[in-house]
Design an enzyme around this catalytic site. Structure first.
Site, PDB file in Angstrom:
ATOM      1  N   HIS A  23      -2.470   1.940  -5.930  1.00 60.24           N
ATOM      2  CA  HIS A  23      -3.161   1.301  -6.053  1.00 60.24           C
ATOM      3  C   HIS A  23      -3.235   0.186  -7.043  1.00 60.24           C
ATOM      4  O   HIS A  23      -3.365  -0.757  -6.925  1.00 60.24           O
ATOM      5  CB  HIS A  23      -4.864   1.697  -4.962  1.00 60.24           C
ATOM      6  CG  HIS A  23      -4.600   0.283  -3.572  1.00 60.24           C
ATOM      7  ND1 HIS A  23      -4.332   0.340  -3.107  1.00 60.24           N
ATOM      8  CD2 HIS A  23      -6.052  -0.758  -3.357  1.00 60.24           C
ATOM      9  CE1 HIS A  23      -4.359  -0.399  -2.162  1.00 60.24           C
ATOM     10  NE2 HIS A  23      -5.751  -1.126  -2.483  1.00 60.24           N
ATOM     11  N   TYR A  42     -10.243 -10.716  -6.688  1.00 60.43           N
ATOM     12  CA  TYR A  42      -9.028 -11.380  -7.825  1.00 60.43           C
ATOM     13  C   TYR A  42      -8.587 -12.105  -8.435  1.00 60.43           C
ATOM     14  O   TYR A  42      -8.376 -12.929  -9.008  1.00 60.43           O
ATOM     15  CB  TYR A  42      -7.911 -11.007  -7.731  1.00 60.43           C
ATOM     16  CG  TYR A  42      -7.552  -9.290  -6.596  1.00 60.43           C
ATOM     17  CD1 TYR A  42      -6.466  -8.322  -7.095  1.00 60.43           C
ATOM     18  CD2 TYR A  42      -6.930  -9.719  -4.942  1.00 60.43           C
ATOM     19  CE1 TYR A  42      -6.966  -7.386  -6.324  1.00 60.43           C
ATOM     20  CE2 TYR A  42      -6.497  -8.391  -4.820  1.00 60.43           C
ATOM     21  CZ  TYR A  42      -6.750  -7.744  -5.291  1.00 60.43           C
ATOM     22  OH  TYR A  42      -5.764  -6.239  -4.365  1.00 60.43           O
ATOM     23  N   ARG A  54      -0.712  -2.754  -7.084  1.00 60.15           N
ATOM     24  CA  ARG A  54      -1.045  -3.301  -5.920  1.00 60.15           C
ATOM     25  C   ARG A  54      -2.185  -4.390  -6.482  1.00 60.15           C
ATOM     26  O   ARG A  54      -2.167  -5.592  -6.288  1.00 60.15           O
ATOM     27  CB  ARG A  54      -1.839  -2.978  -4.471  1.00 60.15           C
ATOM     28  CG  ARG A  54      -1.834  -3.761  -3.474  1.00 60.15           C
ATOM     29  CD  ARG A  54      -2.241  -3.304  -2.125  1.00 60.15           C
ATOM     30  NE  ARG A  54      -3.155  -3.915  -1.203  1.00 60.15           N
ATOM     31  CZ  ARG A  54      -2.550  -4.433  -0.190  1.00 60.15           C
ATOM     32  NH1 ARG A  54      -0.744  -4.486  -0.168  1.00 60.15           N
ATOM     33  NH2 ARG A  54      -2.871  -5.136   0.759  1.00 60.15           N
ATOM     34  N   ARG A  73       1.049  -0.829   0.304  1.00 57.77           N
ATOM     35  CA  ARG A  73      -0.093   0.372   0.311  1.00 57.77           C
ATOM     36  C   ARG A  73       0.915   1.188  -0.191  1.00 57.77           C
ATOM     37  O   ARG A  73       2.233   1.289   0.611  1.00 57.77           O
ATOM     38  CB  ARG A  73      -0.971   0.205   1.280  1.00 57.77           C
ATOM     39  CG  ARG A  73      -1.897  -0.968   1.867  1.00 57.77           C
ATOM     40  CD  ARG A  73      -2.664  -1.276   2.736  1.00 57.77           C
ATOM     41  NE  ARG A  73      -3.655  -2.314   3.032  1.00 57.77           N
ATOM     42  CZ  ARG A  73      -3.206  -3.934   3.293  1.00 57.77           C
ATOM     43  NH1 ARG A  73      -2.014  -3.844   4.212  1.00 57.77           N
ATOM     44  NH2 ARG A  73      -4.066  -4.233   3.520  1.00 57.77           N
ATOM     45  N   LYS A 116      -1.916  -2.388   7.645  1.00 59.34           N
ATOM     46  CA  LYS A 116      -3.365  -1.541   8.495  1.00 59.34           C
ATOM     47  C   LYS A 116      -3.294  -2.827  10.006  1.00 59.34           C
ATOM     48  O   LYS A 116      -2.448  -3.853  10.423  1.00 59.34           O
ATOM     49  CB  LYS A 116      -4.177  -2.483   7.773  1.00 59.34           C
ATOM     50  CG  LYS A 116      -4.301  -1.891   6.170  1.00 59.34           C
ATOM     51  CD  LYS A 116      -5.680  -1.665   6.089  1.00 59.34           C
ATOM     52  CE  LYS A 116      -6.011  -1.200   5.175  1.00 59.34           C
ATOM     53  NZ  LYS A 116      -6.869  -1.005   4.344  1.00 59.34           N
ATOM     54  N   HIS A 155      -3.783  -8.939   4.053  1.00 56.98           N
ATOM     55  CA  HIS A 155      -5.530  -9.023   3.997  1.00 56.98           C
ATOM     56  C   HIS A 155      -5.667 -10.017   5.364  1.00 56.98           C
ATOM     57  O   HIS A 155      -4.962 -11.685   5.551  1.00 56.98           O
ATOM     58  CB  HIS A 155      -6.189 -10.036   3.344  1.00 56.98           C
ATOM     59  CG  HIS A 155      -6.139  -8.604   1.856  1.00 56.98           C
ATOM     60  ND1 HIS A 155      -6.518  -9.210   0.311  1.00 56.98           N
ATOM     61  CD2 HIS A 155      -5.800  -6.890   1.685  1.00 56.98           C
ATOM     62  CE1 HIS A 155      -6.906  -7.946  -0.664  1.00 56.98           C
ATOM     63  NE2 HIS A 155      -5.783  -7.472   0.721  1.00 56.98           N
TER      64      HIS A 155
END
Length: 195
Positions: A141, A176, A144, A45, A69, A167
């Site tokens: 992004h 995806y 990514r 990110r 995150k 994730h």
């Protein structure tokens, strides 16, 4: 009713190569090329990129340590091309920016020697995409999304891609699998006994 998620924009490998070929040999261009190269090679990110420090780069092991995150730590492999770009940037370009202020060990520095803003990264991507003549709506992004899509198309498992992207939930990664239905049909034909 559940709102249908919009599929993310993805670049082809040819488009990524075209973008990377448009950088020149100036200090800013070498830095910017390295940024794009790392975004695509590692699938990180923008917030993870701008906070990368020199101590998070392990060139001998070909990995970088990311704090994602929720400050979750993950290790991501780095490809040879991006690794070479980082080495060139650290050895030849970063000292030029670093002499201007206290860098606090941040890898990618602005012209003033400080941490880059998200907006700066956004502008780098917009400008180089325009130079490459790519008309898609590209953001940082997008690299990514392209990273994840190309891994899956190359045969990587969904769980592996989930780990690399950081994730926590596999359902986030599953978007995806919807990107290239033709590719999925080919895989099905190739590997399913009744394909």
């Amino acid at each position: 009713p559940k709102q249908q998620k919009k599929l993310p924009t993805v670049l082809t490998i040819q488009e990524i190569n075209l973008i990377l070929s448009k950088f020149k040999l100036s200090n800013n261009d070498i830095r910017d090329k390295t940024i794009v190269s790392v975004l695509y090679s590692c699938g990180i990110r923008v917030s993870e990129l701008i906070n990368l420090s020199l101590t998070n780069i392990f060139l001998n092991e070909d990995v970088i340590k990311i704090f994602g995150k929720g400050n979750k730590e993950r290790i991501v492999p780095i490809g040879n091309i991006a690794k070479n770009d980082i080495v060139t940037y650290i050895n030849d370009i970063r000292p030029f920016y670093a002499r201007k202020s206290n860098t606090q060990g941040i890898l990618f520095l602005s012209n003033r020697g400080s941490i880059l803003s998200r907006k700066t990264i956004w502008n780098i991507i917009k400008n180089i995409s325009k130079k490459a003549g790519i008309r898609k709506n590209i953001s940082p992004h997008t690299f990514r999304h392209s990273f994840a899509t190309h891994l899956l198309e190359g045969g990587a498992g969904l769980r592996v891609v989930q780990e690399l992207l950081g994730h926590s939930n596999i359902s986030t990664t599953q978007i995806y699998t919807h990107l290239d239905l033709n590719f999925l049909k080919e895989i099905h034909k190739q590997f399913h006994p009744r394909g």
